[in-house]
Enzyme design. Structure first.
Site, short mmCIF file in Angstrom:
data_model
loop_
_atom_site.label_atom_id
_atom_site.label_comp_id
_atom_site.label_asym_id
_atom_site.label_seq_id
_atom_site.Cartn_x
_atom_site.Cartn_y
_atom_site.Cartn_z
N GLY A 162 -113.17 8.68 -38.03
CA GLY A 162 -113.41 7.45 -38.79
C GLY A 162 -112.10 7.00 -39.40
CB CYS A 163 -111.32 4.86 -42.34
SG CYS A 163 -109.86 4.22 -43.17
CG PHE A 164 -105.92 6.20 -39.47
CD1 PHE A 164 -105.81 5.27 -40.49
CD2 PHE A 164 -105.27 5.94 -38.26
CE1 PHE A 164 -105.07 4.11 -40.33
CE2 PHE A 164 -104.52 4.77 -38.09
CZ PHE A 164 -104.42 3.86 -39.13
#
Ligand code: SME
Length: 315
Positions: free
Chosen positions: A9-11
């Site tokens: 997901g969002c890094f």
């Protein structure tokens, strides 16, 4: 040093999580396994969700301090492995989950962890397991994003950042001290200080006093704790603590009133987690944590407190 590429997901949040885990030496965020005809994509291009790239963290780690299987268990603890192209509120193929390896020799270990995680669910995992095809480092402003922007957006719960630090602080604090009581004592103080829970303590398996508890040779006896006065002896299978001991597993109780046989030491305690402490495959103690709020504990707490008690018992 070894490396593995993890899409979770969002890094921003995923990198921040891993950089706090002991044994991780370095991290870098970028875009992996996308369209080879679109090399070096910008964040904005990947954001259109038409490039095939996944937001990915390159994790460089010391396998002696953090073996790959443990690193992957830390990864699975931070994702919803059943959710396809969606983590938290972030949706799109760029937020898909995946483990991308660069060394074929790692595949057996990775498969083993995937199988282990799969066995906990009835639906198939949505996590990709593939060799790394390509990886392009993201722009500088995305590296260590949450260090540069402490109040920045993050889809992960804050406790995922606090537990790795707690475990690492505890390992340093306890060092080589051989005495189990001393280790438990400082562990309760540190957990209370860093996490602020309502009650934190250990109960140790010890010889029972027949006049106090009938019919068993051993029982749980109150050990080092931080918080208000508590009951001193708990029989095997009794309450949350006795259940965790008897069954040798972590018990998470979102609402103590809904747990049959719960032993109420304080009316302020609303939810609870009890983690067994093993030495040579035997439960020797349990770590009991109470919260004055409902539903405080979930699988993230269970996983990280399991790692924490292993530090206390040096197992
Ligand atoms: N509630 C526990 C007893 C210990 S106190 O929470 C400190 C139980 O049911 O085992």
């Amino acid at each position: 040093m070894k490396e593995i590429y993890l899409a979770g997901g969002c890094f921003w949040g995923v990198e921040h999580y891993f950089r706090n885990i002991e044994g991780v030496v370095d991290t870098e965020v970028g875009f992996a396994n996308g369209d080879a005809l679109m090399p070096s994509p910008t964040y904005e291009q990947v954001y259109t969700d038409t490039t095939g790239y996944a937001e990915t963290v390159r994790v460089i780690y010391n396998p002696e301090a953090l073996p790959l299987d443990e690193l992957l268990r830390c990864f699975f603890c931070a994702i919803d492995p059943l959710s396809l192209n969606k983590q938290g509120e972030d949706e799109g193929t760029r937020y898909r989950t995946g483990v991308y390896y660069t060394e074929h020799a790692d595949l057996d270990t990775i498969r083993q962890v995937f199988d282990e995680v799969q066995s906990e669910y009835s639906k198939p995992l949505a996590v990709e397991l593939l060799p790394l095809e390509n990886f392009f480092t993201a722009e500088g402003r995305h590296q260590d994003y949450l260090v540069k922007n402490p109040d920045g957006y993050c889809h992960l719960p804050l406790k995922l950042f606090r537990y790795p630090r707690l475990v690492s602080d505890l390992r340093h604090l306890l060092g080589d001290e051989p005495d189990f009581v001393a280790r438990m004592s400082n562990a309760t103080a540190l957990i209370k200080e860093e996490m602020g829970f309502f009650w934190v303590g250990f109960y140790l398996v010890g010889p029972s006093v027949p006049e106090l508890v009938e019919g068993s040779e051993s029982e749980l006896i109150l050990g080092p704790f931080q918080g208000s006065v508590a009951c001193m002896r708990i029989g095997c299978g009794r309450g949350v603590c006795g259940t965790a001991w008897k069954e040798g597993r972590t018990v998470v109780v979102p609402d103590v009133e809904g747990f049959p046989g719960h032993i109420a030491c304080s009316s302020l305690s609303k939810s609870e987690i009890v983690v067994p402490v093993f030495k040579e495959n035997e439960v020797v103690a349990v770590l009991d944590i109470d919260s004055d709020e409902l539903a405080t504990f979930d699988p993230v707490d269970a996983f990280w407190l399991g790692r924490l008690v292993a530090v206390v018992s040096r197992s």
